[in-house]
Motif scaffolding. Structure first.
Motif, PDB file in Angstrom:
ATOM      1  N   ALA A 133     -30.731 -43.267 -60.344  1.00 29.50           N
ATOM      2  CA  ALA A 133     -30.228 -44.629 -60.176  1.00 29.50           C
ATOM      3  C   ALA A 133     -28.839 -44.630 -59.553  1.00 29.50           C
ATOM      4  O   ALA A 133     -28.506 -45.520 -58.748  1.00 29.50           O
ATOM      5  N   ASP A 134     -28.022 -43.626 -59.879  1.00 27.36           N
ATOM      6  CA  ASP A 134     -26.655 -43.561 -59.345  1.00 27.36           C
ATOM      7  C   ASP A 134     -26.633 -43.503 -57.822  1.00 27.36           C
ATOM      8  O   ASP A 134     -25.705 -44.021 -57.189  1.00 27.36           O
ATOM      9  N   GLU A 135     -27.642 -42.839 -57.239  1.00 29.59           N
ATOM     10  CA  GLU A 135     -27.710 -42.730 -55.778  1.00 29.59           C
ATOM     11  C   GLU A 135     -27.876 -44.113 -55.144  1.00 29.59           C
ATOM     12  O   GLU A 135     -27.261 -44.423 -54.120  1.00 29.59           O
ATOM     13  N   ILE A 136     -28.686 -44.946 -55.784  1.00 27.84           N
ATOM     14  CA  ILE A 136     -28.916 -46.299 -55.269  1.00 27.84           C
ATOM     15  C   ILE A 136     -27.710 -47.189 -55.549  1.00 27.84           C
ATOM     16  O   ILE A 136     -27.303 -47.998 -54.709  1.00 27.84           O
ATOM     17  N   VAL A 137     -27.113 -47.032 -56.708  1.00 28.94           N
ATOM     18  CA  VAL A 137     -25.938 -47.826 -57.080  1.00 28.94           C
ATOM     19  C   VAL A 137     -24.804 -47.599 -56.087  1.00 28.94           C
ATOM     20  O   VAL A 137     -24.124 -48.545 -55.660  1.00 28.94           O
ATOM     21  N   LYS A 138     -24.606 -46.361 -55.683  1.00 30.59           N
ATOM     22  CA  LYS A 138     -23.531 -46.032 -54.749  1.00 30.59           C
ATOM     23  C   LYS A 138     -23.697 -46.790 -53.427  1.00 30.59           C
ATOM     24  O   LYS A 138     -22.748 -47.393 -52.904  1.00 30.59           O
TER      25      LYS A 138
END
Length: 326
Positions: free
Chosen positions: A314-319
């Motif tokens: 999810a962090d990859e998309i949040v960034k």
């Protein structure tokens, strides 16, 4: 010139083909453009100023009732009375080739046999277009429609396109700033996990509506709503209303499916999440980005058992989302 485009389904494929319309109108401003489509998807085409007539057909009804073939044939024969100069089959399937032949024209155009999965369809065309089967999906659609009309399409033209989806609807009580999540698709292996969508919503802390098209997706959306104060289920409405809502959102994040591709057609910021399907289904632009799992994709034989989309953090998309929202 009277042009008939045959692109029956599905939503994302129709959207990718629609980009060609503005280029036709720029080169042949007086052209009449009609479009044959499965009736369930006509809402995608509605209100586009470049389409003169939407011609619905319901071939899916034949699966439930074989005698429906006669009714659908009569409908297609009625369309043949429009006396088209050219019919363009942008689908490249046997059924769409037959539809094109029934409607008829001096020129029936479509992909050559090396460019499509159902190569037999090409025998119905007297003007054939070659483009690699594993080429970008949008390039393929724009090329098969524009090349028979002697219109040259470039990547630069497509990137700098005008928006081409339009709505006559108005949805009340939308906040000034909001995101959208598109959580469903035609295969379960193309769906990003609902738990990770919740993680994204909690990280971004922006009011977010969840789009759902089936009862199963609705139940999933209700579960997500219970997990995060930032998530709300978007009431189901028409395709025209969906176009309106997407046009107003700040950012759309979704699986590789029709409503996600609407954002590209509306020039709205988006992130498309890919697992078992190739990223060259879309154009990457400064506001339309993609995230792909690490699995390799065979364009000629997609693996419906590839659930690698679940491994995307999810962090990859949040960034990326924070970059787009800034």
């Amino acid at each position: 010139m009277k042009i008939c485009i045959v692109k029956l389904s599905a939503m994302g494929d129709i959207i990718h083909a629609m980009v060609a319309l503005q280029f036709i109108k720029k080169e042949i401003p007086n052209a009449q453009i009609d479009w044959v489509v499965e009736s369930g998807f006509r809402g995608v085409l509605e209100n586009n100023p470049h389409i003169d007539n939407i011609l619905p057909i319901n071939l899916k009804s034949i699966k439930k009732n074989k005698s429906e073939i006669f009714n659908q044939y009569k409908i297609l024969k009625s369309y043949s009375k429009n006396n088209y100069d050219i019919v363009i089959d942008a689908q490249g399937l046997l059924k769409s080739a037959i539809v094109s032949k029934i409607i008829g024209a001096k020129i029936i155009a479509g992909f050559d046999k090396e460019s499509i999965r159902e190569g037999i369809a090409s025998f119905f065309y007297n003007k054939k277009v070659h483009i690699a089967y594993d080429a970008n999906t949008i390039d393929r659609n724009a090329t098969v429609i524009c090349e028979p009309l002697c219109i040259k399409i470039t990547g630069e033209k497509i990137i700098n396109k005008d928006k081409f989806l339009f709505s006559s609807s108005h949805v009340e009580n939308l906040p000034e700033f909001f995101n959208l999540f598109v959580i469903g698709s035609t295969w379960e292996s193309r769906n990003y996990p609902k738990e990770k969508f919740v993680e994204i919503a909690d990280a971004l802390k922006i009011e977010t509506f969840v789009v759902c098209g089936s009862e199963e997706e609705h139940q999933k959306a209700l579960w997500m709503q219970e997990q995060s104060e930032h998530l709300h289920v978007l009431p189901r409405g028409s395709l025209d209303e969906l176009k309106f809502v997407i046009s107003k959102c700040s950012l759309l994040i979704g699986n590789d499916t029709g409503p996600t591709h609407m954002a590209w057609g509306l020039n709205v910021a988006s992130i498309t999440i890919f697992g078992p399907t190739p990223t060259n289904r879309v154009y990457v632009t400064p506001i339309n980005r993609v995230v792909k799992s690490k699995s390799e994709v065979n364009h000629y034989k997609l693996n419906k058992n590839d659930f690698s989309i679940c491994e995307i953090e999810a962090d990859e998309i949040v960034k990326i989302a924070k970059e787009l929202l800034s």
